[in-house]
Scaffold this active site. Structure first.
Site, PDB file in Angstrom:
ATOM      1  N   GLN A 178     -11.283  50.676   3.644  1.00 44.71           N
ATOM      2  CA  GLN A 178      -9.961  51.198   3.298  1.00 44.71           C
ATOM      3  C   GLN A 178      -9.835  52.647   3.763  1.00 44.71           C
ATOM      4  OE1 GLN A 178      -8.798  49.940  -0.991  1.00 44.71           O
ATOM      5  NE2 GLN A 178     -11.035  49.860  -0.912  1.00 44.71           N
TER       6      GLN A 178
ATOM      7  N   ASP B  28     -11.364  57.766   7.556  1.00 48.29           N
ATOM      8  CA  ASP B  28     -12.156  58.900   8.056  1.00 48.29           C
ATOM      9  C   ASP B  28     -13.030  58.589   9.270  1.00 48.29           C
ATOM     10  OD1 ASP B  28     -14.198  58.525   5.057  1.00 48.29           O
ATOM     11  OD2 ASP B  28     -14.442  57.528   7.003  1.00 48.29           O
TER      12      ASP B  28
ATOM     13  N   HIS C   3      -6.586  50.519   6.662  1.00 49.34           N
ATOM     14  CA  HIS C   3      -5.514  51.499   6.430  1.00 49.34           C
ATOM     15  C   HIS C   3      -5.375  52.497   7.567  1.00 49.34           C
ATOM     16  CE1 HIS C   3      -6.177  50.604   1.882  1.00 49.34           C
ATOM     17  NE2 HIS C   3      -5.416  49.706   2.457  1.00 49.34           N
TER      18      HIS C   3
ATOM     19  N   CYS D 148       8.208  62.633  19.253  1.00 45.93           N
ATOM     20  CA  CYS D 148       8.031  61.611  20.295  1.00 45.93           C
ATOM     21  C   CYS D 148       9.175  61.754  21.307  1.00 45.93           C
ATOM     22  CB  CYS D 148       8.082  60.239  19.600  1.00 45.93           C
ATOM     23  SG  CYS D 148       8.124  58.814  20.681  1.00 45.93           S
TER      24      CYS D 148
ATOM     25  N   CYS E  87      11.160  59.625  21.992  1.00 45.06           N
ATOM     26  CA  CYS E  87      12.347  58.928  21.438  1.00 45.06           C
ATOM     27  C   CYS E  87      13.061  59.817  20.420  1.00 45.06           C
ATOM     28  CB  CYS E  87      11.915  57.610  20.776  1.00 45.06           C
ATOM     29  SG  CYS E  87      11.255  57.807  19.103  1.00 45.06           S
TER      30      CYS E  87
ATOM     31  N   GLY F 189     -17.886  51.533  -3.435  1.00 51.41           N
ATOM     32  CA  GLY F 189     -17.112  52.774  -3.505  1.00 51.41           C
ATOM     33  C   GLY F 189     -15.617  52.574  -3.518  1.00 51.41           C
TER      34      GLY F 189
ATOM     35  N   SER G 166     -12.237  51.616  -6.118  1.00 53.81           N
ATOM     36  CA  SER G 166     -11.735  51.408  -7.489  1.00 53.81           C
ATOM     37  C   SER G 166     -11.104  50.023  -7.607  1.00 53.81           C
ATOM     38  CB  SER G 166     -10.696  52.483  -7.840  1.00 53.81           C
ATOM     39  OG  SER G 166      -9.621  52.409  -6.910  1.00 53.81           O
TER      40      SER G 166
ATOM     41  N   ASN H  48     -20.998  50.966  -7.467  1.00 51.62           N
ATOM     42  CA  ASN H  48     -20.008  51.950  -7.910  1.00 51.62           C
ATOM     43  C   ASN H  48     -20.536  52.584  -9.193  1.00 51.62           C
ATOM     44  OD1 ASN H  48     -17.706  53.309  -8.917  1.00 51.62           O
ATOM     45  ND2 ASN H  48     -16.376  51.928  -7.771  1.00 51.62           N
TER      46      ASN H  48
ATOM     47  N   GLU I 127     -18.910  53.768 -11.450  1.00 56.49           N
ATOM     48  CA  GLU I 127     -17.998  53.414 -12.549  1.00 56.49           C
ATOM     49  C   GLU I 127     -17.693  51.913 -12.549  1.00 56.49           C
ATOM     50  OE1 GLU I 127     -15.595  57.675 -12.090  1.00 56.49           O
ATOM     51  OE2 GLU I 127     -14.478  55.776 -12.016  1.00 56.49           O
TER      52      GLU I 127
HETATM   53  C1  BV8 Z   1       1.487  46.759   1.149  1.00 55.23           C
HETATM   54  C2  BV8 Z   1      -4.265  55.259   3.874  1.00 55.23           C
HETATM   55  C3  BV8 Z   1       3.357  45.328   1.492  1.00 55.23           C
HETATM   56  C4  BV8 Z   1      -3.531  56.549   3.723  1.00 55.23           C
HETATM   57  C5  BV8 Z   1      -4.152  54.118   1.722  1.00 55.23           C
HETATM   58  C6  BV8 Z   1       0.264  43.785  -4.566  1.00 55.23           C
HETATM   59  C7  BV8 Z   1       0.239  43.332  -3.250  1.00 55.23           C
HETATM   60  C8  BV8 Z   1       0.595  44.164  -2.214  1.00 55.23           C
HETATM   61  C9  BV8 Z   1       0.974  45.487  -2.466  1.00 55.23           C
HETATM   62  C10 BV8 Z   1       0.995  45.935  -3.751  1.00 55.23           C
HETATM   63  C11 BV8 Z   1       0.656  45.085  -4.802  1.00 55.23           C
HETATM   64  N1  BV8 Z   1       0.769  45.802  -5.934  1.00 55.23           N
HETATM   65  C12 BV8 Z   1       1.156  47.056  -5.643  1.00 55.23           C
HETATM   66  C13 BV8 Z   1       1.319  47.167  -4.331  1.00 55.23           C
HETATM   67  C14 BV8 Z   1       1.749  48.375  -3.653  1.00 55.23           C
HETATM   68  C15 BV8 Z   1       0.562  49.245  -3.208  1.00 55.23           C
HETATM   69  C16 BV8 Z   1      -0.550  49.330  -4.204  1.00 55.23           C
HETATM   70  O1  BV8 Z   1      -1.593  48.703  -4.027  1.00 55.23           O
HETATM   71  N2  BV8 Z   1      -0.365  50.123  -5.237  1.00 55.23           N
HETATM   72  C17 BV8 Z   1      -1.408  50.318  -6.223  1.00 55.23           C
HETATM   73  C18 BV8 Z   1      -1.293  51.721  -6.777  1.00 55.23           C
HETATM   74  C19 BV8 Z   1      -1.260  49.253  -7.273  1.00 55.23           C
HETATM   75  N3  BV8 Z   1       0.054  48.752  -1.943  1.00 55.23           N
HETATM   76  C20 BV8 Z   1       0.652  49.125  -0.819  1.00 55.23           C
HETATM   77  O2  BV8 Z   1       1.648  49.834  -0.789  1.00 55.23           O
HETATM   78  C21 BV8 Z   1       0.052  48.611   0.475  1.00 55.23           C
HETATM   79  N4  BV8 Z   1       1.110  48.054   1.266  1.00 55.23           N
HETATM   80  O3  BV8 Z   1       0.955  46.011   0.402  1.00 55.23           O
HETATM   81  O4  BV8 Z   1       2.573  46.402   1.950  1.00 55.23           O
HETATM   82  C22 BV8 Z   1       4.356  45.968   0.571  1.00 55.23           C
HETATM   83  C23 BV8 Z   1       5.360  46.701   1.145  1.00 55.23           C
HETATM   84  C24 BV8 Z   1       6.318  47.263   0.289  1.00 55.23           C
HETATM   85  C25 BV8 Z   1       6.235  47.097  -1.106  1.00 55.23           C
HETATM   86  C26 BV8 Z   1       5.172  46.369  -1.658  1.00 55.23           C
HETATM   87  C27 BV8 Z   1       4.226  45.807  -0.810  1.00 55.23           C
HETATM   88  C28 BV8 Z   1      -0.554  49.739   1.286  1.00 55.23           C
HETATM   89  C29 BV8 Z   1      -1.710  50.369   0.566  1.00 55.23           C
HETATM   90  C30 BV8 Z   1      -2.439  51.324   1.524  1.00 55.23           C
HETATM   91  C31 BV8 Z   1      -2.193  52.756   1.109  1.00 55.23           C
HETATM   92  N5  BV8 Z   1      -2.960  53.676   1.968  1.00 55.23           N
HETATM   93  N6  BV8 Z   1      -4.843  54.863   2.590  1.00 55.23           N
HETATM   94  C32 BV8 Z   1      -4.487  57.701   3.534  1.00 55.23           C
HETATM   95  O5  BV8 Z   1      -5.707  57.510   3.376  1.00 55.23           O
HETATM   96  O6  BV8 Z   1      -3.984  58.854   3.576  1.00 55.23           O
HETATM   97  S1  BV8 Z   1      -4.897  53.637   0.300  1.00 55.23           S
HETATM   98  C33 BV8 Z   1      -5.911  54.889  -0.172  1.00 55.23           C
HETATM   99  O7  BV8 Z   1      -6.256  54.524  -1.478  1.00 55.23           O
HETATM  100  C34 BV8 Z   1      -7.214  55.056   0.589  1.00 55.23           C
HETATM  101  O8  BV8 Z   1      -7.352  54.077   1.599  1.00 55.23           O
HETATM  102  C35 BV8 Z   1      -8.298  54.873  -0.414  1.00 55.23           C
HETATM  103  O9  BV8 Z   1      -9.346  54.128   0.094  1.00 55.23           O
HETATM  104  C36 BV8 Z   1      -7.557  54.131  -1.448  1.00 55.23           C
HETATM  105  C37 BV8 Z   1      -7.989  54.503  -2.839  1.00 55.23           C
HETATM  106  O10 BV8 Z   1      -8.669  53.515  -3.232  1.00 55.23           O
HETATM  107  P1  BV8 Z   1     -10.288  53.647  -3.174  1.00 55.23           P
HETATM  108  O11 BV8 Z   1     -10.745  53.581  -1.762  1.00 55.23           O
HETATM  109  O12 BV8 Z   1     -10.789  52.652  -4.115  1.00 55.23           O
HETATM  110  O13 BV8 Z   1     -10.593  55.109  -3.637  1.00 55.23           O
HETATM  111  P2  BV8 Z   1     -10.402  55.647  -5.086  1.00 55.23           P
HETATM  112  O14 BV8 Z   1     -10.308  57.102  -4.977  1.00 55.23           O
HETATM  113  O15 BV8 Z   1      -9.325  54.885  -5.737  1.00 55.23           O
HETATM  114  O16 BV8 Z   1     -11.769  55.222  -5.832  1.00 55.23           O
HETATM  115  C38 BV8 Z   1     -13.013  55.688  -5.359  1.00 55.23           C
HETATM  116  C39 BV8 Z   1     -14.057  54.840  -6.023  1.00 55.23           C
HETATM  117  O17 BV8 Z   1     -15.316  55.243  -5.543  1.00 55.23           O
HETATM  118  C40 BV8 Z   1     -14.093  54.992  -7.547  1.00 55.23           C
HETATM  119  O18 BV8 Z   1     -14.175  53.715  -8.140  1.00 55.23           O
HETATM  120  C41 BV8 Z   1     -15.391  55.785  -7.785  1.00 55.23           C
HETATM  121  O19 BV8 Z   1     -16.021  55.409  -8.993  1.00 55.23           O
HETATM  122  C42 BV8 Z   1     -16.235  55.365  -6.623  1.00 55.23           C
HETATM  123  N7  BV8 Z   1     -17.250  56.317  -6.199  1.00 55.23           N
HETATM  124  C43 BV8 Z   1     -17.208  57.664  -6.267  1.00 55.23           C
HETATM  125  N8  BV8 Z   1     -18.357  58.175  -5.739  1.00 55.23           N
HETATM  126  C44 BV8 Z   1     -19.109  57.119  -5.316  1.00 55.23           C
HETATM  127  C45 BV8 Z   1     -18.406  55.946  -5.611  1.00 55.23           C
HETATM  128  N9  BV8 Z   1     -18.902  54.720  -5.328  1.00 55.23           N
HETATM  129  C46 BV8 Z   1     -20.119  54.659  -4.740  1.00 55.23           C
HETATM  130  N10 BV8 Z   1     -20.852  55.747  -4.424  1.00 55.23           N
HETATM  131  C47 BV8 Z   1     -20.376  56.985  -4.696  1.00 55.23           C
HETATM  132  N11 BV8 Z   1     -21.139  58.063  -4.378  1.00 55.23           N
END
Ligand code: BV8
Length: 255
Positions: free
Chosen positions: A110, A113, A128, A156, A158, A195, A197, A221, A223
């Site tokens: 996801q 980087d 992503h 662009c 365009c 890694g 959530s 993870n 957590e």
């Molecule tokens: C979409 C790029 C159709 C940008 C990112 C159901 C189906 C489909 C869509 C949805 C749905 N329900 C809701 C939605 C909408 C939405 C969504 O999911 N919302 C959430 C809040 C519920 N989804 C979308 O919008 C997606 N589009 O489905 O299109 C559509 C169209 C219109 C309307 C509806 C649907 C697009 C989602 C993509 C968004 N872009 N990234 C950028 O990076 O700038 S997502 C972004 O969030 C990053 O990619 C990142 O990876 C991600 C966060 O999630 P995690 O990777 O899990 O990171 P997070 O910080 O959350 O957690 C880190 C974890 O690591 C923690 O658990 C922690 O404990 C752990 N950790 C920490 N240290 C360590 C570790 N683990 C191991 N070792 C360690 N050392």
């Protein structure tokens, strides 16, 4: 299981059947922002410093970009700078090493980087997108920009504004990329989810899909996540600690 580190024994709800693993059957590594945290890159949950006062859900969205393109470009420029100063960590490297032991493997990340690719992983599916690529907000043409140019407003031919080539909240993922990801979990034998959530959809569906398709699913993870109770093995550990040990365990079994 010969873990030197007691946490694994405490948390391992079952043995990883490494001795039954067929190296000719596919293995999949699904990763989120947490695997890059040990490279010093903050996750979405814990944005640090100046950016902690902003909501990443808004910054990483078309509406956020339209309402303040310079703020969003500044955020990406700051992240890009941190990423360019970062190195892949032991977790990224362990996954790259694991991939070399299997006839078929895939990293589905996801993260934007590019650190898996830098660590030598292949193939890698960037669900992503990638922060180092740029495209037109209007016509989606790919645009080449230097790191310095990327931090400013660019247009662009365009007339559209240039933006990072990443998938924002509310935007659909590239259909082919998503199809390839779901296809890969149809027949993988081991699925690592590291890694993440497990809250961002449709990506978060993948571990559940793998489990439904009889893969052995291992979560790493520190957590608990909404997927933890579904995993065959859920390790409360850092990726950079657990993955190298899992690799050593597997390598010892096959040597
Ligand atoms: C979409 C790029 C159709 C940008 C990112 C159901 C189906 C489909 C869509 C949805 C749905 N329900 C809701 C939605 C909408 C939405 C969504 O999911 N919302 C959430 C809040 C519920 N989804 C979308 O919008 C997606 N589009 O489905 O299109 C559509 C169209 C219109 C309307 C509806 C649907 C697009 C989602 C993509 C968004 N872009 N990234 C950028 O990076 O700038 S997502 C972004 O969030 C990053 O990619 C990142 O990876 C991600 C966060 O999630 P995690 O990777 O899990 O990171 P997070 O910080 O959350 O957690 C880190 C974890 O690591 C923690 O658990 C922690 O404990 C752990 N950790 C920490 N240290 C360590 C570790 N683990 C191991 N070792 C360690 N050392």
């Amino acid at each position: 299981m010969g873990w030197s580190h007691s946490i694994f024994n405490a948390m391992a709800v079952t043995q990883i059947p490494f001795d039954q693993v067929d190296r000719n059957s596919p293995v999949v590594f699904f990763t989120g922002a947490g695997i890059s945290s040990e490279s010093g890159i903050s996750t979405f949950r814990d944005l640090d410093g100046h950016w902690s006062k902003y909501d990443p859900m808004n910054l990483a969205s078309p509406d956020g970009f339209i309402s303040d393109p310079e703020l969003v470009l500044d955020w990406y420029a700051a992240r890009r700078k941190a990423i360019l100063e970062a190195e892949p960590n032991a977790g990224h490297r362990a996954i790259s090493d694991f991939q070399k032991l299997f006839k078929e493997s895939l990293v589905i990340t996801q993260n934007v980087d590019g650190l898996h690719i830098l660590a030598g992983s292949k193939p890698v599916l960037e669900l992503h997108g990638n922060i180092h690529r740029h495209k037109c907000f209007e016509c989606s043409s790919q645009i080449e920009l230097s790191v310095h140019e990327a931090s400013n407003l660019n247009y662009c031919s365009c007339g559209g504004l240039v933006r990072p080539d990443v998938v924002w909240f509310g935007e659909s993922l590239v259909t082919k990329t998503l199809e390839d990801a779901f296809q890969a979990v149809q027949d993988c034998q081991i699925f690592f989810t590291v890694g993440t959530s497990t809250q961002i959809y449709p990506a978060a569906q993948l571990p559940f899909e793998a489990k439904n398709n009889q893969a052995f699913v291992i979560e790493v993870n520190p957590e608990v996540t909404p997927f933890s109770s579904h995993a065959h093995m859920s390790l409360r550990a850092q990726a950079g600690e657990a993955l190298p040990q899992l690799y050593e365990e597997f390598y010892a079994k096959i040597s």
